[in-house]
Design a protein around this motif. Structure first.
Motif, PDB file in Angstrom:
ATOM      1  N   HIS A 134      -2.733   0.261   9.442  1.00  0.00           N
ATOM      2  CA  HIS A 134      -3.671  -0.348   8.489  1.00  0.00           C
ATOM      3  C   HIS A 134      -4.571  -1.310   9.246  1.00  0.00           C
ATOM      4  O   HIS A 134      -4.106  -2.055  10.095  1.00  0.00           O
ATOM      5  CB  HIS A 134      -2.940  -1.108   7.384  1.00  0.00           C
TER       6      HIS A 134
ATOM      7  N   TYR B 259      -3.562   7.297  -3.197  1.00  0.00           N
ATOM      8  CA  TYR B 259      -3.358   5.973  -2.601  1.00  0.00           C
ATOM      9  C   TYR B 259      -3.408   4.952  -3.720  1.00  0.00           C
ATOM     10  O   TYR B 259      -4.252   5.042  -4.626  1.00  0.00           O
ATOM     11  CB  TYR B 259      -4.467   5.669  -1.580  1.00  0.00           C
TER      12      TYR B 259
ATOM     13  N   ARG C 108       0.858  -1.190   0.000  1.00  0.00           N
ATOM     14  CA  ARG C 108       0.000   0.000   0.000  1.00  0.00           C
ATOM     15  C   ARG C 108       0.889   1.233   0.000  1.00  0.00           C
ATOM     16  O   ARG C 108       1.834   1.307   0.775  1.00  0.00           O
ATOM     17  CB  ARG C 108      -0.895   0.002   1.235  1.00  0.00           C
TER      18      ARG C 108
ATOM     19  N   GLU D  85      -2.295   0.510  -4.558  1.00  0.00           N
ATOM     20  CA  GLU D  85      -1.729  -0.752  -4.124  1.00  0.00           C
ATOM     21  C   GLU D  85      -0.836  -1.260  -5.241  1.00  0.00           C
ATOM     22  O   GLU D  85      -1.267  -1.359  -6.393  1.00  0.00           O
ATOM     23  CB  GLU D  85      -2.839  -1.753  -3.799  1.00  0.00           C
TER      24      GLU D  85
ATOM     25  N   ASN E 149       3.449   4.584   5.784  1.00  0.00           N
ATOM     26  CA  ASN E 149       2.280   3.857   6.269  1.00  0.00           C
ATOM     27  C   ASN E 149       2.509   3.550   7.747  1.00  0.00           C
ATOM     28  O   ASN E 149       3.421   2.800   8.096  1.00  0.00           O
ATOM     29  CB  ASN E 149       2.127   2.566   5.465  1.00  0.00           C
TER      30      ASN E 149
ATOM     31  N   ASP F 114      -7.606  -4.188   8.311  1.00  0.00           N
ATOM     32  CA  ASP F 114      -8.456  -4.901   7.345  1.00  0.00           C
ATOM     33  C   ASP F 114      -9.846  -5.035   7.896  1.00  0.00           C
ATOM     34  O   ASP F 114     -10.074  -5.126   9.060  1.00  0.00           O
ATOM     35  CB  ASP F 114      -7.902  -6.304   7.054  1.00  0.00           C
TER      36      ASP F 114
END
Length: 109
Positions: A107, A55, A3, A57, A104, A109
């Protein structure tokens, strides 16, 4: 998958133009990003600070090579001639950076 977040300023007088460009991104530019293993690319605008937060991935194994392929693409270079005048790179960015990468730190999920 990695990410990645990045930030850049935007000139207030170009916000509407930037939004219009990104409402209809050229298919060739999108295809090049996909070929370079970029997925889930999103750009957010923060006003009144006039900041763009990007942003994406990255799903590849050679980030430098994939980014070089994007930078070498003539259609992407032409796209940047429309986008770059709207943007105001941060003074704190490193030499050679346009968008400034972000660390980062969390994070979920």
């Amino acid at each position: 998958m990695q990410r990645m977040g990045m930030v850049i300023g935007i000139l207030p007088k170009h916000i509407d133009q930037y939004k219009a460009l990104h409402a209809a991104v050229w298919p060739q530019v999108l295809a090049r990003l996909r070929e370079a293993n970029v997925r889930n690319y999103t750009i957010f605008l923060r006003e009144p600070e006039n900041l763009l937060f990007g942003y994406w991935e990255y799903h590849g194994t050679d980030f430098a090579a994939d980014m070089a392929q994007i930078a070498a693409d003539p259609e992407t270079q032409r796209w940047w001639t429309f986008c770059a005048p709207c943007q105001l790179p941060l003074a704190s960015r490193a030499p050679g950076e346009h968008w400034a990468p972000m660390e980062n730190v969390f994070h979920m999920d």
